[in-house]
Design a protein around this motif. Structure first.
Motif, PDB file in Angstrom:
ATOM      1  N   VAL A  39     -25.152  56.660 -21.878  1.00 35.49           N
ATOM      2  CA  VAL A  39     -24.185  56.690 -22.978  1.00 35.49           C
ATOM      3  C   VAL A  39     -22.974  57.525 -22.592  1.00 35.49           C
ATOM      4  O   VAL A  39     -21.816  57.132 -22.835  1.00 35.49           O
ATOM      5  N   LEU A  40     -23.192  58.683 -21.988  1.00 37.79           N
ATOM      6  CA  LEU A  40     -22.079  59.557 -21.609  1.00 37.79           C
ATOM      7  C   LEU A  40     -21.205  58.903 -20.544  1.00 37.79           C
ATOM      8  O   LEU A  40     -19.970  59.020 -20.575  1.00 37.79           O
ATOM      9  N   GLU A  41     -21.828  58.215 -19.599  1.00 35.59           N
ATOM     10  CA  GLU A  41     -21.057  57.487 -18.583  1.00 35.59           C
ATOM     11  C   GLU A  41     -20.188  56.419 -19.235  1.00 35.59           C
ATOM     12  O   GLU A  41     -19.028  56.218 -18.847  1.00 35.59           O
ATOM     13  N   ARG A  42     -20.747  55.725 -20.221  1.00 35.10           N
ATOM     14  CA  ARG A  42     -19.997  54.672 -20.902  1.00 35.10           C
ATOM     15  C   ARG A  42     -18.797  55.260 -21.637  1.00 35.10           C
ATOM     16  O   ARG A  42     -17.697  54.671 -21.634  1.00 35.10           O
ATOM     17  N   ILE A  43     -18.985  56.416 -22.262  1.00 34.54           N
ATOM     18  CA  ILE A  43     -17.880  57.066 -22.976  1.00 34.54           C
ATOM     19  C   ILE A  43     -16.772  57.464 -22.003  1.00 34.54           C
ATOM     20  O   ILE A  43     -15.576  57.261 -22.288  1.00 34.54           O
ATOM     21  N   ILE A  44     -17.135  57.998 -20.864  1.00 39.71           N
ATOM     22  CA  ILE A  44     -16.137  58.387 -19.867  1.00 39.71           C
ATOM     23  C   ILE A  44     -15.378  57.166 -19.373  1.00 39.71           C
ATOM     24  O   ILE A  44     -14.131  57.177 -19.279  1.00 39.71           O
ATOM     25  N   ARG A  45     -16.096  56.088 -19.062  1.00 42.83           N
ATOM     26  CA  ARG A  45     -15.422  54.870 -18.567  1.00 42.83           C
ATOM     27  C   ARG A  45     -14.455  54.329 -19.618  1.00 42.83           C
ATOM     28  O   ARG A  45     -13.335  53.924 -19.296  1.00 42.83           O
ATOM     29  N   SER A  46     -14.900  54.315 -20.872  1.00 39.34           N
ATOM     30  CA  SER A  46     -14.048  53.802 -21.936  1.00 39.34           C
ATOM     31  C   SER A  46     -12.815  54.675 -22.126  1.00 39.34           C
ATOM     32  O   SER A  46     -11.713  54.168 -22.344  1.00 39.34           O
ATOM     33  N   SER A  47     -12.970  55.964 -22.002  1.00 45.40           N
ATOM     34  CA  SER A  47     -11.845  56.882 -22.196  1.00 45.40           C
ATOM     35  C   SER A  47     -10.835  56.752 -21.063  1.00 45.40           C
ATOM     36  O   SER A  47      -9.629  56.837 -21.289  1.00 45.40           O
ATOM     37  N   VAL A  48     -11.322  56.522 -19.854  1.00 51.17           N
ATOM     38  CA  VAL A  48     -10.423  56.353 -18.713  1.00 51.17           C
ATOM     39  C   VAL A  48      -9.645  55.054 -18.820  1.00 51.17           C
ATOM     40  O   VAL A  48      -8.450  54.987 -18.547  1.00 51.17           O
ATOM     41  N   SER A  49     -10.327  53.983 -19.286  1.00 46.24           N
ATOM     42  CA  SER A  49      -9.667  52.678 -19.390  1.00 46.24           C
ATOM     43  C   SER A  49      -8.760  52.579 -20.595  1.00 46.24           C
ATOM     44  O   SER A  49      -7.846  51.754 -20.639  1.00 46.24           O
ATOM     45  N   THR A  50      -9.010  53.424 -21.616  1.00 50.31           N
ATOM     46  CA  THR A  50      -8.167  53.423 -22.821  1.00 50.31           C
ATOM     47  C   THR A  50      -7.687  54.842 -23.063  1.00 50.31           C
ATOM     48  O   THR A  50      -8.231  55.552 -23.922  1.00 50.31           O
ATOM     49  N   PRO A  51      -6.689  55.312 -22.364  1.00 51.84           N
ATOM     50  CA  PRO A  51      -6.239  56.697 -22.513  1.00 51.84           C
ATOM     51  C   PRO A  51      -5.684  56.949 -23.882  1.00 51.84           C
ATOM     52  O   PRO A  51      -5.103  56.069 -24.514  1.00 51.84           O
ATOM     53  N   SER A  52      -5.885  58.192 -24.397  1.00 56.69           N
ATOM     54  CA  SER A  52      -5.396  58.553 -25.732  1.00 56.69           C
ATOM     55  C   SER A  52      -3.909  58.846 -25.694  1.00 56.69           C
ATOM     56  O   SER A  52      -3.343  59.126 -24.651  1.00 56.69           O
ATOM     57  N   GLU A  84      -9.060  66.866 -21.513  1.00 54.85           N
ATOM     58  CA  GLU A  84      -9.664  65.570 -21.250  1.00 54.85           C
ATOM     59  C   GLU A  84     -10.800  65.729 -20.234  1.00 54.85           C
ATOM     60  O   GLU A  84     -10.582  66.251 -19.137  1.00 54.85           O
ATOM     61  N   LEU A  85     -11.992  65.309 -20.609  1.00 57.96           N
ATOM     62  CA  LEU A  85     -13.143  65.388 -19.722  1.00 57.96           C
ATOM     63  C   LEU A  85     -13.198  64.131 -18.865  1.00 57.96           C
ATOM     64  O   LEU A  85     -12.901  63.027 -19.338  1.00 57.96           O
ATOM     65  N   THR A  86     -13.573  64.291 -17.603  1.00 56.99           N
ATOM     66  CA  THR A  86     -13.461  63.166 -16.673  1.00 56.99           C
ATOM     67  C   THR A  86     -14.783  62.699 -16.080  1.00 56.99           C
ATOM     68  O   THR A  86     -14.816  61.668 -15.401  1.00 56.99           O
ATOM     69  N   THR A  87     -15.869  63.435 -16.304  1.00 54.88           N
ATOM     70  CA  THR A  87     -17.167  63.010 -15.782  1.00 54.88           C
ATOM     71  C   THR A  87     -18.236  63.177 -16.847  1.00 54.88           C
ATOM     72  O   THR A  87     -18.105  63.987 -17.772  1.00 54.88           O
ATOM     73  N   ALA A  88     -19.327  62.421 -16.700  1.00 52.77           N
ATOM     74  CA  ALA A  88     -20.439  62.532 -17.644  1.00 52.77           C
ATOM     75  C   ALA A  88     -21.078  63.908 -17.559  1.00 52.77           C
ATOM     76  O   ALA A  88     -21.524  64.460 -18.577  1.00 52.77           O
TER      77      ALA A  88
END
Length: 295
Positions: free
Chosen positions: A282-295, A248-252
């Motif tokens: 875009v990369l920041e948005r992907i990270i924020r979305s992934s953190v708020s919606t964990p897989s 899991e990547l945590t930063t842009a």
């Protein structure tokens, strides 16, 4: 009229995919044989990743051959199915293969659905055989062409596949995962034309619910394994050992590094493209979305 590459473009493509012995128009065999087809089909997805960054940046990828070549070969980017298979088709046409563009309904995410025909692949003729080729299907991109022979299990350098004849002249491509067969896409043999791909390309790059506008999807076929990135989750799957490793990547910055170092994408510092903003946005948005919606 089928498009072809110039001698200089063909040489640049061979260099891009690391096709030793084909690096210049006057070097190496250029026969339209199954051996040549297999060699190119193996190398192309190893060198040129599947990716949808343009759609995430608010762009509809251009499908004219010059634009596709400039992006995937000259700029050392990747692309999605239309870009990969249009480029691959031009290479095959240049070498003397007979090719037909086809379209498929993707069943990979939902086998019960009947989605529109939004995926591109090719039917390729060699002197004695007909092949299904596809160098642009993300996490399950073929690493070898498949004989167009229904019901036959066919081993590739990665998985085993099968083309089945189903109802009304439609065919179903399936992959064997473990002991189970999973559908990939459904298609028929009606030839597709540039206008067909232009319409499908517009749909998948602008429809609000398109997966390509809502998720980062990157894939690369490597010898013995597959590497995929879905949003901020990097996955490696090995063929021989059956291993699967997730990270899991945590930063842009980490995400950008993976795009460059793991997938080999050449990225501009921070391209801007309204309305999505620059790549870093875009990369920041992907990270924020992934953190708020964990897989």
């Amino acid at each position: 009229m089928n498009q072809t590459l110039s001698p200089a473009q063909l040489a640049a493509y061979f260099d891009r995919i690391g096709c030793i012995g084909y690096s210049a128009p006057d070097r190496g065999p250029h026969q339209a044989t199954s051996d040549t087809l297999h060699a190119l089909h193996r190398l192309h997805p190893q060198a040129i990743p599947f990716e949808n960054l343009d759609a995430l940046l608010g762009r509809t990828p251009r499908l004219d051959l010059e634009s596709v070549f400039a992006k995937l070969v000259t700029a050392r980017r990747g692309g999605y199915c239309y870009e990969h298979n249009l480029l691959f088709r031009a290479v095959l046409n240049t070498l003397g293969f007979e090719t037909t563009g086809l379209a498929a309904r993707v069943m990979w995410s939902d086998p019960a659905a009947m989605p529109p025909r939004t995926h591109m692949m090719l039917l390729v003729e060699t002197p004695d055989e007909t092949w299904l080729t596809d160098v642009g299907f993300g996490s399950m991109t073929l690493s070898a062409p498949l004989l167009f022979d229904t019901g036959r299990e066919q081993t590739t350098p990665h998985e085993t596949f099968r083309i089945d004849l189903i109802e009304r002249g439609d065919f179903l491509l399936q992959v064997k995962l473990g002991d189970a067969w999973k559908p990939i896409y459904r298609f028929d043999l009606e030839p597709q034309f540039p206008a067909d791909y232009a319409m499908a390309n517009h749909y998948v790059s602008t429809f609000p619910e398109s997966i390509f506008l809502n998720h980062l999807i990157v894939a690369r076929v490597m010898p013995g394994e597959r590497r995929t990135l879905f949003d901020a989750t990097l996955t490696r799957r090995g063929k021989a050992s059956g291993f699967e490793a997730k990270r899991e990547l945590t930063t842009a910055a980490e995400l950008r590094g993976v795009l460059q170092d793991v997938f080999g994408l050449a990225l501009a510092d921070n391209e801007t493209s309204p309305p999505a903003g620059g790549l870093d946005t875009v990369l920041e948005r992907i990270i924020r979305s992934s953190v708020s919606t964990p897989s």
